[in-house]
Design an enzyme around this catalytic site. Structure first.
Site, PDB file in Angstrom:
ATOM      1  N   SER A 129       0.839  -1.204   0.000  1.00  0.00           N
ATOM      2  CA  SER A 129       0.000   0.000   0.000  1.00  0.00           C
ATOM      3  C   SER A 129       0.868   1.245   0.000  1.00  0.00           C
ATOM      4  O   SER A 129       1.967   1.250   0.571  1.00  0.00           O
ATOM      5  CB  SER A 129      -0.849  -0.023   1.269  1.00  0.00           C
ATOM      6  OG  SER A 129      -1.490   1.199   1.461  1.00  0.00           O
ATOM      7  N   TYR A 154      -2.066  -1.047  10.886  1.00  0.00           N
ATOM      8  CA  TYR A 154      -2.322  -1.619   9.555  1.00  0.00           C
ATOM      9  C   TYR A 154      -1.152  -1.294   8.616  1.00  0.00           C
ATOM     10  O   TYR A 154      -0.587  -2.181   7.963  1.00  0.00           O
ATOM     11  CB  TYR A 154      -3.639  -1.070   8.970  1.00  0.00           C
ATOM     12  CG  TYR A 154      -3.748  -1.327   7.489  1.00  0.00           C
ATOM     13  CD1 TYR A 154      -4.006  -2.608   7.011  1.00  0.00           C
ATOM     14  CD2 TYR A 154      -3.532  -0.302   6.555  1.00  0.00           C
ATOM     15  CE1 TYR A 154      -4.064  -2.858   5.642  1.00  0.00           C
ATOM     16  CE2 TYR A 154      -3.584  -0.552   5.195  1.00  0.00           C
ATOM     17  CZ  TYR A 154      -3.847  -1.833   4.745  1.00  0.00           C
ATOM     18  OH  TYR A 154      -3.884  -2.080   3.397  1.00  0.00           O
ATOM     19  N   LYS A 158       1.956  -3.688   6.625  1.00  0.00           N
ATOM     20  CA  LYS A 158       2.355  -3.700   5.206  1.00  0.00           C
ATOM     21  C   LYS A 158       3.868  -3.511   5.092  1.00  0.00           C
ATOM     22  O   LYS A 158       4.540  -4.195   4.321  1.00  0.00           O
ATOM     23  CB  LYS A 158       1.618  -2.596   4.434  1.00  0.00           C
ATOM     24  CG  LYS A 158       0.137  -2.839   4.291  1.00  0.00           C
ATOM     25  CD  LYS A 158      -0.146  -4.010   3.368  1.00  0.00           C
ATOM     26  CE  LYS A 158      -1.557  -4.508   3.468  1.00  0.00           C
ATOM     27  NZ  LYS A 158      -1.823  -5.770   2.815  1.00  0.00           N
TER      28      LYS A 158
HETATM   29  P1  NAD Z   1     -10.901  -7.187   1.274  1.00  0.00           P
HETATM   30  O1  NAD Z   1     -11.155  -7.157   2.733  1.00  0.00           O
HETATM   31  O2  NAD Z   1     -12.060  -7.074   0.351  1.00  0.00           O
HETATM   32  O3  NAD Z   1     -10.051  -8.490   0.883  1.00  0.00           O
HETATM   33  C1  NAD Z   1      -9.204  -9.150   1.779  1.00  0.00           C
HETATM   34  C2  NAD Z   1      -9.679 -10.586   1.841  1.00  0.00           C
HETATM   35  O4  NAD Z   1      -8.845 -11.330   2.724  1.00  0.00           O
HETATM   36  C3  NAD Z   1     -11.107 -10.708   2.360  1.00  0.00           C
HETATM   37  O5  NAD Z   1     -11.865 -11.455   1.431  1.00  0.00           O
HETATM   38  C4  NAD Z   1     -10.952 -11.441   3.684  1.00  0.00           C
HETATM   39  O6  NAD Z   1     -12.079 -12.274   3.957  1.00  0.00           O
HETATM   40  C5  NAD Z   1      -9.662 -12.190   3.486  1.00  0.00           C
HETATM   41  N1  NAD Z   1      -8.920 -12.503   4.711  1.00  0.00           N
HETATM   42  C6  NAD Z   1      -8.648 -11.676   5.749  1.00  0.00           C
HETATM   43  N2  NAD Z   1      -7.914 -12.317   6.680  1.00  0.00           N
HETATM   44  C7  NAD Z   1      -7.695 -13.571   6.203  1.00  0.00           C
HETATM   45  C8  NAD Z   1      -7.019 -14.705   6.705  1.00  0.00           C
HETATM   46  N3  NAD Z   1      -6.408 -14.688   7.897  1.00  0.00           N
HETATM   47  N4  NAD Z   1      -6.995 -15.831   5.966  1.00  0.00           N
HETATM   48  C9  NAD Z   1      -7.615 -15.882   4.765  1.00  0.00           C
HETATM   49  N5  NAD Z   1      -8.293 -14.840   4.244  1.00  0.00           N
HETATM   50  C10 NAD Z   1      -8.328 -13.698   4.962  1.00  0.00           C
HETATM   51  O7  NAD Z   1      -9.854  -6.020   0.959  1.00  0.00           O
HETATM   52  P2  NAD Z   1      -9.285  -5.510  -0.438  1.00  0.00           P
HETATM   53  O8  NAD Z   1      -9.624  -4.078  -0.537  1.00  0.00           O
HETATM   54  O9  NAD Z   1      -9.658  -6.433  -1.503  1.00  0.00           O
HETATM   55  O10 NAD Z   1      -7.734  -5.612  -0.133  1.00  0.00           O
HETATM   56  C11 NAD Z   1      -6.939  -6.691  -0.578  1.00  0.00           C
HETATM   57  C12 NAD Z   1      -5.518  -6.469  -0.130  1.00  0.00           C
HETATM   58  O11 NAD Z   1      -5.062  -5.229  -0.663  1.00  0.00           O
HETATM   59  C13 NAD Z   1      -5.361  -6.337   1.387  1.00  0.00           C
HETATM   60  O12 NAD Z   1      -4.151  -6.951   1.759  1.00  0.00           O
HETATM   61  C14 NAD Z   1      -5.290  -4.860   1.610  1.00  0.00           C
HETATM   62  O13 NAD Z   1      -4.577  -4.524   2.770  1.00  0.00           O
HETATM   63  C15 NAD Z   1      -4.550  -4.397   0.367  1.00  0.00           C
HETATM   64  N6  NAD Z   1      -4.785  -2.998   0.014  1.00  0.00           N
HETATM   65  C16 NAD Z   1      -6.067  -2.546  -0.133  1.00  0.00           C
HETATM   66  C17 NAD Z   1      -6.283  -1.205  -0.463  1.00  0.00           C
HETATM   67  C18 NAD Z   1      -7.666  -0.658  -0.608  1.00  0.00           C
HETATM   68  O14 NAD Z   1      -7.834   0.559  -0.553  1.00  0.00           O
HETATM   69  N7  NAD Z   1      -8.687  -1.472  -0.797  1.00  0.00           N
HETATM   70  C19 NAD Z   1      -5.187  -0.354  -0.637  1.00  0.00           C
HETATM   71  C20 NAD Z   1      -3.903  -0.857  -0.479  1.00  0.00           C
HETATM   72  C21 NAD Z   1      -3.717  -2.197  -0.151  1.00  0.00           C
HETATM   73  C1  WQD Z   2      -9.816   9.458   0.783  1.00  0.00           C
HETATM   74  C2  WQD Z   2     -10.116  10.924   1.062  1.00  0.00           C
HETATM   75  C3  WQD Z   2     -10.531  11.371   3.386  1.00  0.00           C
HETATM   76  C4  WQD Z   2     -14.243   9.075   3.708  1.00  0.00           C
HETATM   77  C5  WQD Z   2      -7.125   4.595   3.107  1.00  0.00           C
HETATM   78  C6  WQD Z   2      -6.080   3.906   3.931  1.00  0.00           C
HETATM   79  C7  WQD Z   2      -4.944   3.453   3.074  1.00  0.00           C
HETATM   80  C8  WQD Z   2      -5.440   2.638   1.874  1.00  0.00           C
HETATM   81  C9  WQD Z   2      -6.621   3.245   1.183  1.00  0.00           C
HETATM   82  C10 WQD Z   2      -5.124   0.319   2.277  1.00  0.00           C
HETATM   83  C11 WQD Z   2      -9.434  11.447   2.328  1.00  0.00           C
HETATM   84  C12 WQD Z   2     -11.764  11.630   2.571  1.00  0.00           C
HETATM   85  C13 WQD Z   2     -13.080   9.671   3.251  1.00  0.00           C
HETATM   86  C14 WQD Z   2     -15.353   9.898   4.053  1.00  0.00           C
HETATM   87  C15 WQD Z   2     -14.062  11.826   3.420  1.00  0.00           C
HETATM   88  N1  WQD Z   2      -5.870   1.334   2.257  1.00  0.00           N
HETATM   89  N2  WQD Z   2     -12.994  11.018   3.098  1.00  0.00           N
HETATM   90  N3  WQD Z   2     -15.212  11.251   3.875  1.00  0.00           N
HETATM   91  O1  WQD Z   2      -7.432   7.707   3.598  1.00  0.00           O
HETATM   92  O2  WQD Z   2      -6.411   7.839   1.288  1.00  0.00           O
HETATM   93  O3  WQD Z   2      -6.540   5.688   2.427  1.00  0.00           O
HETATM   94  O4  WQD Z   2      -7.607   3.661   2.129  1.00  0.00           O
HETATM   95  O5  WQD Z   2      -3.938   0.226   2.211  1.00  0.00           O
HETATM   96  O6  WQD Z   2      -4.094   2.732   3.887  1.00  0.00           O
HETATM   97  O7  WQD Z   2      -5.595   4.824   4.899  1.00  0.00           O
HETATM   98  O8  WQD Z   2      -8.620   6.694   1.580  1.00  0.00           O
HETATM   99  O9  WQD Z   2     -10.955   6.587   0.855  1.00  0.00           O
HETATM  100  O10 WQD Z   2     -10.440   6.652   3.336  1.00  0.00           O
HETATM  101  O11 WQD Z   2     -10.084   8.694   1.956  1.00  0.00           O
HETATM  102  O12 WQD Z   2     -14.000  13.060   3.291  1.00  0.00           O
HETATM  103  O13 WQD Z   2     -16.426   9.433   4.484  1.00  0.00           O
HETATM  104  O14 WQD Z   2     -11.530  11.047   1.315  1.00  0.00           O
HETATM  105  O15 WQD Z   2     -10.392  12.309   4.413  1.00  0.00           O
HETATM  106  O16 WQD Z   2      -9.093  12.789   2.076  1.00  0.00           O
HETATM  107  P1  WQD Z   2      -7.213   7.096   2.288  1.00  0.00           P
HETATM  108  P2  WQD Z   2     -10.098   7.084   1.962  1.00  0.00           P
END
Ligand code: NAD
Ligand code: WQD
Length: 346
Positions: A129, A154, A158
């Protein structure tokens, strides 16, 4: 009986990003096996993936913390690459429950790596991330930017997992790892059949906006309007989920080259504010999004966006989908599935 065909193991494949990656893998001709403990997903998403692709996806409800169950998958399938999405991702919850996050994310990954090692599977693509960069020291953020200064558990998981994978690759040159640092994934598959399905109140901006549009929430709360940004609201690099998913399939080529451990930003290189996103969504969907300005959310930063050049030069990958498509596709998913994967009555 074990299969001789080669498989990509997708951990967390029933989740938001994982399910989109499974579609792109299948469409690129790969065999896929999914494991997910369903803590934040339902197998309905895999059923939808099968509808989209017309292919069967063997899927198992398995927790990565259950090492014996993970081993059985490696015994049953000839796995050549692991795409590792499984983990917990709620930033606020991670501050309250840090041990749960370290145990699940770091512990689950260590188990997975140990099983991979045992079975001689030495290729991994990891969901990292942009959060590993912490508050940016310069913009756009490239992969040389210092990492590790994130303030929540969190984000630290990562960073720690990246370091663990790097050490594993350093210790055995046969290992290859691509660490993909996502910026802000949004949108859904064009079919409207799969998308993001947050449990409870969405933490992220666009799922919240979509739930306002569909009538599940009254208004959006804009966290902070006094940032040093053009309109005072936070600026982020939003990336279409299908562009992001395709980046994973392309990254598999890098593994084949014997890349060692490499990190890439997956972003567009362009930042948009919260109000830009609200306007884009309104324009793309014709839905009014009432919003209220509120104080900043703790831990938020003003602006972050990627320098995505390394991925373009090294992987030949860049985003092709803009804001309008992100919003249209998100809305198709949300309006066709107002309650996500849950039945209408729940
Ligand atoms: P998500 O929660 O939809 O997907 C994660 C999946 O992992 C879920 O289906 C959950 O049931 C499963 N899971 C959790 N713990 C587990 C375990 N111990 N064993 C097996 N399965 C398990 O989230 P996502 O948005 O699809 O994110 C996927 C990956 O990408 C995550 O590692 C997340 O941290 C990373 N990521 C997400 C974002 C984002 O904004 N969505 C941004 C950066 C990184
Ligand atoms: C985006 C913008 C908020 C919700 C987070 C995690 C990051 C990554 C992605 C996994 C910001 C604003 C949000 C709301 C708002 N996840 N906002 N009202 O904060 O960039 O990142 O998700 O790795 O680790 O921190 O994403 O979508 O939460 O926010 O005004 O109800 O929207 O303040 O400026 P963010 P976000």
């Amino acid at each position: 009986m074990s299969s001789t065909a080669e498989y990509v193991l997708v951990t967390g494949g029933a989740g938001y990003i994982g399910s989109h990656a499974v579609v792109e893998l299948l469409e690129a001709g790969h065999n896929v096996v999914v494991v997910d403990n369903l803590v934040n997903a339902s197998m309905e998403s895999i059923g939808r993936v099968e509808e989209i692709t017309g292919k069967k996806v063997p899927s198992y409800q398995i927790d990565l913390l259950d090492k014996e169950a993970v081993k059985k998958i490696f015994q049953q399938y000839k796995i050549t690459v692991v795409m590792h999405f499984a983990g917990l991702k709620a930033v606020g919850e991670s501050v309250q429950l840090p041990l749960l996050y370290y145990h699940t994310n770091v512990g689950g990954t260590v188990n997975l790596l140990e099983v991979m090692k045992e079975f001689g599977v030495k290729n991994i693509i990891f969901s990292s991330s942009a959060t590993v960069y912490g508050a940016p020291q310069y913009l756009p953020v490239d992969e040389k930017h210092p990492v590790g200064s994130c303030t929540n558990a969190y984000g630290k998981t990562k960073f720690f997992i990246e370091e663990i994978i790097r050490d594993v690759c350093n210790a055995d040159k046969e290992w290859n790892a691509v660490l993909l640092r996502y910026f802000n994934p949004v949108g859904a598959h064009k079919s409207g059949k799969i998308g993001e399905n947050p449990q409870g109140v969405p933490n992220n901006l666009m799922p919240f906006v979509a739930q306002v549009a569909v009538g599940r929430r009254e208004h959006l709360t804009v966290f902070g309007s006094d940032y040093d940004t053009p309109d005072g609201t936070g600026v982020r690099d939003y990336i279409h989920i299908v562009d992001l998913a395709q980046g994973h399939v392309i990254a598999m080529n890098k593994l084949k080259e014997g890349c060692g451990c490499v990190a890439y930003n997956l972003g567009t290189g362009v930042g948009y504010s919260v109000l830009d996103m609200v306007k884009a969504f309104q324009k793309a969907t014709g839905k009014e999004i009432p919003y209220k300005l509120a104080p900043r959310r703790e831990g938020d930063i003003a602006t972050v966006y990627a320098d995505p050049k390394t991925a373009e030069v090294d992987l030949g990958w860049k985003t092709t989908r803009g804001l309008e498509e992100m919003c249209e596709d998100l809305w198709r998913w949300q309006s066709n599935n107002p309650n996500g994967y849950a039945p209408a009555s729940s």
